[in-house]
Write an enzyme that holds these catalytic residues in place. Structure first.
Site, PDB file in Angstrom:
ATOM      1  N   LYS A   1       0.394   0.369  14.994  1.00 40.81           N
ATOM      2  CA  LYS A   1       1.919   0.378  15.408  1.00 40.81           C
ATOM      3  C   LYS A   1       2.321  -0.723  16.260  1.00 40.81           C
ATOM      4  CE  LYS A   1       2.991   3.674  13.085  1.00 40.81           C
ATOM      5  NZ  LYS A   1       3.634   3.357  11.997  1.00 40.81           N
TER       6      LYS A   1
ATOM      7  N   PRO B   1      -4.967   0.542  18.260  1.00 36.99           N
ATOM      8  CA  PRO B   1      -4.590   0.166  16.649  1.00 36.99           C
ATOM      9  C   PRO B   1      -4.797   1.294  15.537  1.00 36.99           C
ATOM     10  CG  PRO B   1      -6.848  -0.766  17.446  1.00 36.99           C
ATOM     11  CD  PRO B   1      -5.948  -0.172  18.784  1.00 36.99           C
TER      12      PRO B   1
ATOM     13  N   HIS C   1       0.870  -1.258   0.019  1.00 34.58           N
ATOM     14  CA  HIS C   1      -0.160   0.028  -0.026  1.00 34.58           C
ATOM     15  C   HIS C   1       0.942   1.277  -0.061  1.00 34.58           C
ATOM     16  CE1 HIS C   1      -3.981  -1.782   1.598  1.00 34.58           C
ATOM     17  NE2 HIS C   1      -3.446  -2.330   0.786  1.00 34.58           N
TER      18      HIS C   1
END
Length: 390
Positions: A297, A293, A72
């Site tokens: 990380k 979340p 991505h």
């Protein structure tokens, strides 16, 4: 039994450290209180920074990741009924993230460890850590009706937030910093194609939503919910209806729905324990810190901890130096706190809090508008999202 490094916990942090050590010829044993099947049954996020992928390359456990992982180069911030793309690659000189489930990372590391003949002990009851303040630490556990002992040089505590490693440290020797958030994430996994080829983080008056994926045919979706909610309160129809309400119209209309095969409600917290080193005991991953979340990380922070700890252990066994091990806690925590700040800021920006109110909503909107229209602000966001160097 005698080993050089005893690793408590066979999640990604423990397995990754074990493989890096094994590849360097440093003997290690991993213990876990639960079974292998239980570990592989846990569903976790999977947005990997380039640094994490490099470590998996070094561990020899990345072949399937490169074949099946989704690269991505951007993601969207959705607000005001519109998607605003953050061009990660364009803002960071070509960097990207890889979407690949944490369960698959764990499976790959387990397979590599087994093929290398390295030892992992599952279903180890009553694991206890001893004498880590001295030069001869050891670990005990129960199995088969007997108590076993592992003598070692060092202990790596990679056993998560509720594990024995951090709890073994005297309260007077450790400081903790925590923020518990007043909401949770209702999540589903479904065998449906993702609504977008990149992640969507949505800020909406009804609350936060996240559109993610595990593959081109498996989607992971979340909506902010009350901590008082129960999983059974949310039928699939209720979830899909609520998700549609929080997405821009184009995404809501394109959303493919279907029966979910995994449902959960996860509370959110920011937590840091410091220091991360106590004599011959080193904490890594969730044993030392938890992040919401929102910023993707958690797994990546565990990997950077492993990087610093592995460097210290490798140097020690190569030439006897303790310099990198002595610096482990400080080096790891510098990166930890930056990631904690980023995850906290994303959480504050995208969620509805009990006291957000009309003023707070306007501030969130102004901040989001600034982020997507200022190249400097977008660059700072992108640099943190793809991962700070380690």
């Amino acid at each position: 039994m005698r080993t050089q490094v005893a690793i408590i916990g066979s999640g990604p942090a423990g397995l990754l450290l074990g493989q890096l050590l094994t590849g360097t010829g440093i003997d290690n044993v991993i213990l876990d209180r639960v079974s292998k099947d239980y570990i592989l049954g846990r569903v976790r996020a999977g947005v990997l920074e380039e640094g994490t992928v490099r470590l998996l390359d070094e561990a020899g456990a990345s072949e399937r990741l490169h074949a099946e992982g989704l690269l991505h180069s951007g993601f969207s911030l959705a607000f005001d009924e519109r998607n605003h793309r953050i061009d990660l690659a364009g803002l960071t000189g070509g960097k990207h993230v890889t979407v690949y489930g944490q369960t698959e990372v764990t499976r790959d590391l387990m397979h590599k460890r087994e093929s290398d003949g390295a030892r992992t002990i599952y279903a180890a009851d009553n694991v206890a850590i001893h004498d880590f303040g001295l030069n001869r630490p050891f670990v005990t556990y129960e199995s088969g009706g007997r108590t076993h002992r592992i003598d070692c040089d060092f202990i790596a505590g990679c056993d998560g937030f509720h594990g024995v490693s951090r709890r073994s440290v005297p309260e007077s020797a450790i400081g903790t910093f925590e923020r518990v958030y007043p909401f949770g994430w209702r999540g589903v996994l479904a065998e449906v194609p993702p609504v977008s080829h990149e992640l969507i983080y949505a800020n909406h008056p009804r609350g936060f939503a996240l559109c993610s994926m595990r593959s081109a045919t498996r989607s992971r979706y979340y909506v902010q919910c009350s901590l008082d909610d129960r999983v059974e309160d949310w039928s699939d129809d209720r979830f899909w209806d609520e998700l549609r309400r929080r997405l821009p119209k184009e995404d809501a209309e394109a959303l493919t729905t279907g029966p979910s095969f995994e449902k959960s409600i996860a509370p959110l917290r920011s937590f840091v324990a410091e220091p991360m080193r106590f004599g011959r005991l080193f904490l890594a991953g969730d044993a030392a810190h938890i992040v919401p979340p929102t910023g993707a990380k958690g797994l990546n922070l565990a990997a950077s901890d492993v990087h610093y700890l592995f460097e210290g252990l490798r140097d020690h066994y190569a030439d006897g130096t303790m310099a990198a091990l002595d610096a482990y806690s400080q080096r790891a925590l510098q990166r930890v706190w930056k990631a904690v700040r980023f995850s906290w800021s994303m959480t504050m920006l995208l969620h509805r809090f009990p006291d957000t109110g009309a003023f707070g909503q306007k501030i969130q909107h102004a901040e989001l508008d600034y982020l997507v229209h200022s190249r400097a602000a977008s660059t700072a966001l992108a640099e943190n999202y793809v991962g700070l160097p380690f």
